[in-house]
Design an enzyme around this catalytic site. Structure first.
Site, PDB file in Angstrom:
ATOM      1  N   CYS A 151      13.194  10.403   7.764  1.00 20.95           N
ATOM      2  CA  CYS A 151      12.985   9.995   9.153  1.00 20.95           C
ATOM      3  C   CYS A 151      14.280  10.068   9.954  1.00 20.95           C
ATOM      4  O   CYS A 151      14.269  10.321  11.147  1.00 20.95           O
ATOM      5  CB  CYS A 151      12.401   8.597   9.205  1.00 20.95           C
TER       6      CYS A 151
ATOM      7  N   GLU B 154       9.298  15.749  15.803  1.00 18.97           N
ATOM      8  CA  GLU B 154       9.778  15.549  14.437  1.00 18.97           C
ATOM      9  C   GLU B 154       9.042  16.530  13.524  1.00 18.97           C
ATOM     10  O   GLU B 154       7.826  16.484  13.412  1.00 18.97           O
ATOM     11  CB  GLU B 154       9.510  14.118  14.004  1.00 18.97           C
TER      12      GLU B 154
ATOM     13  N   GLU C 174       9.434   1.019  11.066  1.00 16.57           N
ATOM     14  CA  GLU C 174      10.522   1.976  10.870  1.00 16.57           C
ATOM     15  C   GLU C 174       9.879   3.345  10.958  1.00 16.57           C
ATOM     16  O   GLU C 174       9.187   3.773  10.049  1.00 16.57           O
ATOM     17  CB  GLU C 174      11.180   1.700   9.518  1.00 16.57           C
TER      18      GLU C 174
ATOM     19  N   LYS D 112       0.881  -1.183   0.000  1.00 15.97           N
ATOM     20  CA  LYS D 112       0.000   0.000   0.000  1.00 15.97           C
ATOM     21  C   LYS D 112       0.905   1.214   0.000  1.00 15.97           C
ATOM     22  O   LYS D 112       1.513   1.545   1.008  1.00 15.97           O
ATOM     23  CB  LYS D 112      -0.885  -0.022   1.242  1.00 15.97           C
TER      24      LYS D 112
END
Lengths: 275, 479, 312
Positions: free
Chosen positions: B291, B388, B257, B183
Site C-alpha cells: 500500500c 493505485e 489503513e 478475518k
C-alpha cells in the site's frame, strides 16, 4: 422599551458578514432576544475557502507565536468582562455564575495558550527502530475542522469546543446554535486578537439545514460534534463523511492532552545514519 | 565465455503440513462452521490447490462474537504482565517456527521466499515482542485520562502481507486488553490458520483470538455485528469507505489503513546509485503489492535520462520466477483478479501515451506473473499516475523545482507514504514538512519497524499502527 | 587473450574534475544492497562454474621480504597447474611478485598463459618521489612484467591534492605503455565510501586499466562494499568514456563463499561480460586452496583436507 439592538453577524475570514441569504433567526434568551444570521450552504462554502486560507497562515506561525496570540485572547476577554457578564445574565445565569463562567473561560484559554508550544513534546517521540536509522514521529494539524458547539450558554464551553483544534494549528469553523449570541460576541474579541483571519470562523444557524453540505464538503477534514445528536443525524454525517474519509468525532474530550488527539495526524520520518 | 546462470535453489516445502480442509477457530479450537461452503486457496505461482478453507457466514461470525465475549471475560481479568507473557511466548514460538511460516506464506501468497524469510517473519516476531512489552505498562504510554480497551475488535487484513498484517493487528489489540476476531484475506488464509495453532500451543485463553476465514461477505458480516466495538481494517480505500459508511449508525472505533500512490522524489543532488536501489525496492518489493509502494517516481528533470538508464539496467537484473527459489526477487502476482487489474491499467497507460519499458525476463507458464514495468513520458493526469496499480509498475513524472516536486507529490487523494532522495539535509526537512503523508522515508524506502507508527493522511485512512501511537488505535479515550 | 587493452583511455583533468564533483554515496543504502546481493544462493552447476572462474581470475601472490627464487618457483608451478589431480581446473590468471623477482617468475611461466604481475611505485605505502616510482616501475617492466600494480598517492589524496594523485598515475601509465596497469586504492585507508568512489574515478580517468582494492598489507583490505562502489565507478566511467575497466579485489578474501559473493556483485552490477580474467581478478594467496577443496567436494561429495593440494 425602544432600545436599538445590535444585530450580530457571522465572523468569517476575519470579517463580519451577513448571511448571503439575508436570513436571520431569533435567539430567545431568558431576559432578552437577539437576531443572528441563519447560515446558508453558500456561507459554509465561503467559510471553508476562508478557513483554508486561514489555515495556511495560522499553522505556519511558530508554536511560541501561537501561544502569544491565544494568551492575548485571554486578555481581551478579561477586558470585556462586564459585557460577557451581562450577556450571560441575559441568558439566565446569575451574576455569580456568569462571573464564574468567565473566569473559567479565561483559565481555559490560559491552559490552551500554554499548550500550543508544548503538546508536540508530549505527542511526538523518537522511535527505537532496529538498524541504522533515525526515526521520529511528530504531529501535524489536520486542516480545516468544523465544530458543532454545545448549546450551553457558557463562554467556557464555547472555548472548550474551539480551542483543542485551534491550539494544534487547525483552522476552525465554529458553528453555533443556541449559544450563538455569546459566540458571535466572542468573535469581536477574536477579531481584535492577532489570530490570522480565517483561522477561527464563528457562525450561527441551524445545523439540521446544513448537515448534508457540511458532512459532504471534502475540504472539511474533520468534524467534531460537542453536543448530543440523534442517531439519524449521526448516520447522515458518517455516511457522507465516508465518501472522503472525513474524520468524525462525537463528543471528544475537551481538556487534557486527549482533547487534542482528534485534530492531529502523526507523521513518521525515517533517515539513515551513516557516513 | 558463457553467461553465469544461477542454478535453481529451491526452499523445500516439506516443512509445511497443509490439511485438505479447515474449519473456523473459536473457543480456542478449530471446529466445523455453520457454513458448509469452502473456498479453495491456491498457490498463485502454480495454480495448484493447497487447501479449502471455510467461507464463514453470519452465523459463524455470531459464534465468533460469543466466543470473544467469553474470551473477554477471562482476558480482562488477568494482569498486564500475564498478557505480556502470552505475547512473548507467541513471539518466541513464531521465531522457532519461522521457516515453516515463511514457506507457507510463499506458497499461499506467491511472494519470494527471500522476503517471507528475511522480511515478513522477522518483522512478525518483532511485532509480538514489541507489543508484549507494552501490556503491563499501558499507564505509562500516554499522559491521557480514561484510556480503556474497546472490548471485541474485528480485524480484516489483506493478502499482501498476510501474517505481518495479522501481527500488526493482533499483537497491539491483545496487549491492550482487547480480544480479537480476525478475518484473513480470501486468497491467503493459511498462515493465519497456523497462527491459530500457535495460540493453542501457548495456551492462550479460549476466545481471546478467534479466526473466521471467508470472503468479502464474511468481512461484511463482521463489520455489521453490533457487538463489535472496533474495526481495524487494512485494504483498499473503496472497502475502507464502505466500512465507515456501514458503521455510520454505531459508536464504533475505526482504524483504516488504505491505499496509496506514493511519490518517491529524487532530487538531482541525491546519491544516485542508492536512490536507484531505493526506487527499485520502493516499487518492486513484494511484486508492488504494497500500500505504501513508491509507485510514482517524481524525478528532477535534469537527471531524468541518467537516472532512467540506471534504473532500467537495474530492473533487468531482477529475477522473476518461482517464489520458492531463494534467488527470486519478484514472485507471483497474488491472484488472477489482481493480474487482470494490473494488465488493464498498464494497457491503459500505453493508450494514454506513456512510454513503457518492461524487462526481458521470461515468465513461467503456469501461475500469475507480471514483468517489472516502468513508464516514462507519463503525465500527471494519466490513470497510471493517479490510480493505485498495486503491482510491479512504476510511473515516472518529472519536476523542475522543489516546490513543483511537492505539488506533484501531494496531487493525489492518498497520503500514506512518500520518499525523498537528496543529500542536502535541509531540503529533506523542508520537503518532509510539506509532504502530506503519514510515513516519510528520506534516503531510504519501505522500512518498517514495530516501534514506528504507520498510517495515512487523507484518503489513505486514519489511525496509526505500530509504536506508542499504535496503542491509541486499541485504547478508547473516554471523555 | 586480450588482456592488453586500448591505452588511450586517459581523461583530461578538467573532465575528471567534473566526473568526481559532487559524488554522493549513502552508506546505509549501499550496505543494504551489498547485503542483499550476499544472500544469493549459488548452488550446484552455478557454484562449480563460479569456482572455476575464481581460479582463472586469481593473481597468486607473494609479497614478502623473505620471498626467494625458490618460493617463486613453488608458487608459479602451482599457478600453472593448481590441482595436478584434476585437469579441468584452469591455470590462475597471474602471479604477483616484487620487481626483484619478476625475471624468475617470467622464466618459470614462459610455457604457460600465466601472466606475471609486479607491484611497483614503492608499494605498499607509495611514500617516495615520483621519479623513484617511475624507476621502480620501469625496472619491473624491463624485467618482463606483463602487468603493473601501483598504489595511489594517499598522502596527496588526503591533503586534497587530487591533481597530484592523478598526475602520478598518468606518469606511470606513460611508463607502462601497453603493459597492463592496475591501480591500488587501499580502500581500508580511504575509509569513507565517497573517498573510495572518488579515488576509483580519478584512477580510472588517469589511465588505469584496473582498479584494485588493497595492497593486502593492512588488516581491512578488501570489502564487498568497496567492490560494489568500484563496480559502480567502472560503470559510470564506461558511460562517460566508453572505456571498460577491470576490478581486482585483494586483501582478506580467504574462502570460496566470500569470493563467490564478490562474483555476484560483479555479475549483477556490471554483467557477465566482466566475469573473466580480463576484467575481474582476485589477489590472493590462500583463497586458491579453499576453492580447490570446494571443487573437489562438489565432485566427490566429501569435504577435503588441504594436504591433498600442493603448496604454493
Amino acid at each position: 422599551m425602544n432600545e436599538i439592538k445590535k444585530t450580530y453577524k457571522n465572523y468569517v475570514g476575519g470579517k463580519y458578514v451577513r448571511s448571503e441569504s439575508g436570513k436571520t433567526f431569533r435567539i430567545d434568551l431568558k431576559n432578552d432576544f437577539y437576531e443572528v444570521p441563519l447560515t446558508s450552504r453558500k456561507d459554509i462554502r465561503d467559510a471553508v475557502v476562508a478557513a483554508k486560507k486561514g489555515y495556511s497562515n495560522w499553522q505556519k506561525l511558530s508554536p511560541y507565536n501561537k501561544t502569544q496570540v491565544l494568551y492575548r485572547l485571554s486578555e481581551m476577554l478579561e477586558g470585556n468582562f462586564e459585557t460577557y457578564q451581562q450577556l450571560l445574565q441575559d441568558a439566565g445565569l446569575t451574576k455569580a455564575k456568569a462571573s464564574e463562567d468567565i473566569h473559567k473561560a479565561v483559565d481555559t484559554i490560559i491552559w490552551y495558550a500554554g499548550m500550543a508550544d508544548k503538546w508536540e513534546q508530549m505527542t511526538g517521540n523518537l522511535n527505537p527502530v532496529a538498524g541504522d536509522f533515525f526515526n521520529i514521529s511528530h504531529q501535524e494539524s489536520l486542516g480545516v475542522v468544523f465544530t458543532l458547539n454545545s448549546n450551553n450558554q457558557s463562554l467556557n464551553s464555547l472555548l472548550l469546543n474551539m480551542l483543542p483544534a485551534l491550539t494544534v494549528g487547525c483552522a476552525v469553523i465554529s458553528f453555533n446554535e443556541e449559544n450563538s449570541v455569546i459566540a458571535l460576541k466572542l468573535a469581536e474579541d477574536i477579531n481584535n486578537s492577532d489570530l490570522p483571519g480565517g483561522a477561527l470562523n464563528i457562525m450561527s444557524g441551524k445545523f439540521e439545514l446544513l448537515i448534508e453540505d457540511v458532512s459532504n464538503h471534502v475540504e472539511i477534514t474533520a468534524m467534531a460534534i460537542y453536543k448530543e445528536i440523534n442517531n439519524h443525524d449521526k448516520k447522515i454525517i458518517k455516511e457522507n463523511a465516508s465518501k472522503s474519509l472525513k474524520r468524525i468525532f462525537i463528543n471528544p474530550p475537551t481538556m487534557g492532552l486527549e482533547a487534542l488527539f482528534p485534530f492531529i495526524e502523526t507523521k513518521t520520518v525515517w533517515h539513515p545514519k551513516g557516513r | 565465455m558463457n553467461k553465469w546462470e544461477y542454478a535453481e535453489s529451491i526452499e523445500s516445502s516439506s516443512i509445511v503440513n497443509i490439511d485438505k480442509k479447515y474449519g473456523i477457530f473459536i473457543d480456542g479450537n478449530f471446529q466445523s462452521a455453520n457454513s458448509k461452503k469452502f473456498i479453495k486457496t491456491i498457490s498463485p505461482s502454480t495454480e495448484e490447490v493447497l487447501s479449502s478453507v471455510t467461507l464463514g457466514n453470519e452465523i459463524d461470525i455470531n459464534s465468533a462474537v460469543e466466543s470473544a465475549k467469553e474470551g473477554l471475560k477471562i482476558w480482562s481479568k488477568i494482569s498486564g504482565t500475564e498478557r505480556a507473557k502470552y505475547l512473548f511466548k507467541l513471539a518466541r514460538l513464531i521465531q522457532e517456527r519461522s521457516r515453516e511460516f515463511a514457506v507457507l506464506e510463499t506458497l499461499d501468497g506467491g511472494k519470494p521466499i527471500k522476503e517471507s524469510r528475511d522480511f515478513d517473519l522477522p518483522q512478525v516476531a518483532a511485532n509480538f515482542f514489541y507489543f508484549a512489552g507494552w501490556a503491563d505498562k499501558l499507564d505509562l504510554s500516554w499522559n491521557a485520562k480514561g484510556l480503556k480497551p474497546y472490548g471485541i475488535i474485528g480485524q480484516i487484513i489483506p493478502w499482501n502481507f498476510p501474517l505481518l498484517m495479522l501481527s500488526w493487528k493482533v499483537a497491539p489489540a491483545l496487549a491492550t486488553g482487547n480480544v480479537v476476531i480476525l478475518k484473513p484475506a480470501e486468497s491467503t488464509p493459511l498462515t493465519a490458520i497456523l497462527f491459530a495453532e500457535l495460540c493453542q500451543e501457548v495456551g492462550l485463553p479460549p476466545g481471546v483470538f478467534n479466526l473466521v476465514t471467508g470472503d468479502g461477505t464474511t468481512g461484511a458480516a463482521l463489520v455489521k455485528h453490533p457487538d463489535i466495538s472496533k474495526i481495524a481494517f487494512t485494504g483498499s480505500t473503496g472497502v475502507g469507505k464502505y466500512i465507515q459508511k456501514e458503521t455510520a449508525d454505531r459508536d464504533i472505533g475505526l482504524t483504516l489503513e488504505l491505499g496509496g500512490k506514493a511519490a518517491n522524489i529524487v532530487f538531482n543532488d541525491a546519491a544516485i546509485d542508492q536512490a536507484v536501489e531505493g526506487v527499485v525496492n520502493g516499487i518492486f518489493f513484494n511484486q508492488g503489492h504494497v500500500c505504501c509502494a513508491g509507485s510514482r517516481l517524481v524525478l528532477q528533470e535534469d537527471i531524468h535520462d541518467e537516472f532512467v538508464t540506471k534504473l532500467e539496467k537495474r530492473m533487468q537484473s531482477l529475477r522473476v520466477g518461482n517464489p520458492l527459489d531463494k534467488n527470486t526477487d519478484i514472485g507471483a502476482i497474488n491472484s488472477k483478479e489482481q493480474l487482470d487489474k494490473i494488465t488493464n491499467l498498464v494497457n491503459e497507460g500505453v493508450k494514454e501515451g506513456g512510454s513503457i519499458f518492461q524487462t526481458d525476463c521470461e515468465l513461467p507458464q503456469n501461475g500469475f506473473w507480471f514483468k517489472p514495468t516502468l513508464f516514462t513520458n507519463a503525465q500527471p493526469s494519466y490513470r497510471i499516475s493517479r490510480e493505485e496499480i498495486f503491482g510491479p509498475v512504476l510511473t515516472t513524472l518529472t519536476f523542475r523545482t522543489p516546490e513543483e516536486a511537492i505539488e506533484i507529490s501531494n496531487n493525489t487523494e492518498y497520503g500514506l507514504s512518500a520518499g525523498i532522495w537528496t543529500e542536502k539535509g535541509s531540503k529533506i526537512l523542508w520537503a518532509a514538512d510539506r509532504l502530506q503523508a503519514g510515513v516519510i522515508w528520506a534516503n531510504t524506502f519501505n522500512k518498517f519497524d514495530p516501534s514506528s507508527p504507520f498510517g495515512g493522511y487523507k484518503e489513505s485512512g486514519f489511525g496509526r499502527e505500530g509504536g506508542r501511537h499504535g496503542l491509541l488505535s486499541y485504547l478508547k479515550v473516554q471523555s | 587473450m586480450s588482456s592488453i587493452k586500448e591505452s588511450k583511455n586517459i581523461l583530461k583533468w578538467s573532465d575528471t574534475v567534473e566526473l568526481v564533483d559532487n559524488l554522493r554515496v549513502d552508506e546505509v543504502g549501499l550496505k543494504e544492497r551489498v547485503a542483499s546481493l550476499a544472500s544469493r544462493s549459488i548452488k550446484k552447476d552455478s557454484k562449480l562454474q563460479a569456482l572455476n572462474y575464481i581460479i582463472s581470475m586469481c593473481d597468486l601472490t607473494t609479497l614478502e621480504g623473505e620471498d626467494t627464487e625458490g618460493k617463486i618457483g613453488q608458487m608459479t608451478a602451482k599457478a600453472i597447474r593448481p590441482d595436478p589431480s584434476n585437469d579441468e581446473v584452469p591455470s590462475v590468471a597471474a602471479v604477483c611478485v616484487y620487481p626483484a623477482l619478476v625475471s624468475k617468475a617470467k622464466e618459470m611461466t614462459r610455457n604457460s598463459n600465466v601472466k606475471v604481475a609486479s607491484v611497483s611505485s614503492y608499494f605498499p605505502s607509495g611514500q617516495a618521489p615520483l621519479e623513484s616510482k617511475i624507476l621502480d616501475t620501469q625496472f619491473a617492466i624491463d624485467q618482463g612484467a606483463d602487468e603493473i600494480d601501483i598504489v595511489i598517492n594517499r598522502k596527496a589524496f588526503f591533503e586534497g591534492d587530487y591533481r597530484k594523485m592523478y598526475d602520478e598515475i598518468v606518469a606511470l601509465k606513460e611508463v607502462c605503455k601497453s603493459v597492463h596497469l592496475k591501480t591500488i586504492l587501499e580502500v581500508g585507508e580511504l575509509r569513507t565510501y565517497e573517498n573510495i568512489k572518488k579515488a576509483s574515478l580519478i584512477s580510472l580517468a588517469a589511465g588505469s586499466d584496473f582498479i584494485k582494492t588493497s595492497t593486502g598489507k593492512i588488516s581491512n583490505g578488501s570489502s564487498r562494499e568497496a567492490c560494489y562502489l568500484m563496480a559502480k565507478a567502472v560503470w559510470d566511467y564506461k558511460t562517460v568514456t566508453g572505456f571498460k575497466a577491470g576490478i581486482k579485489v585483494a586483501g582478506g578474501i580467504r574462502d570460496s563463499k566470500d569470493a563467490i559473493r564478490y562474483l555476484v556483485i560483479v555479475n549483477e552490477e556490471l554483467g557477465s561480460e566482466w566475469l573473466n580474467p580480463d576484467y575481474f581478478r582476485f589477489g590472493a594467496s590462500s583463497l586458491v586452496d579453499d576453492v580447490l577443496k570446494q571443487i573437489k567436494k562438489l565432485k566427490t561429495n566429501a569435504y577435503q583436507s588441504s594436504y591433498y593440494f600442493p603448496r604454493g
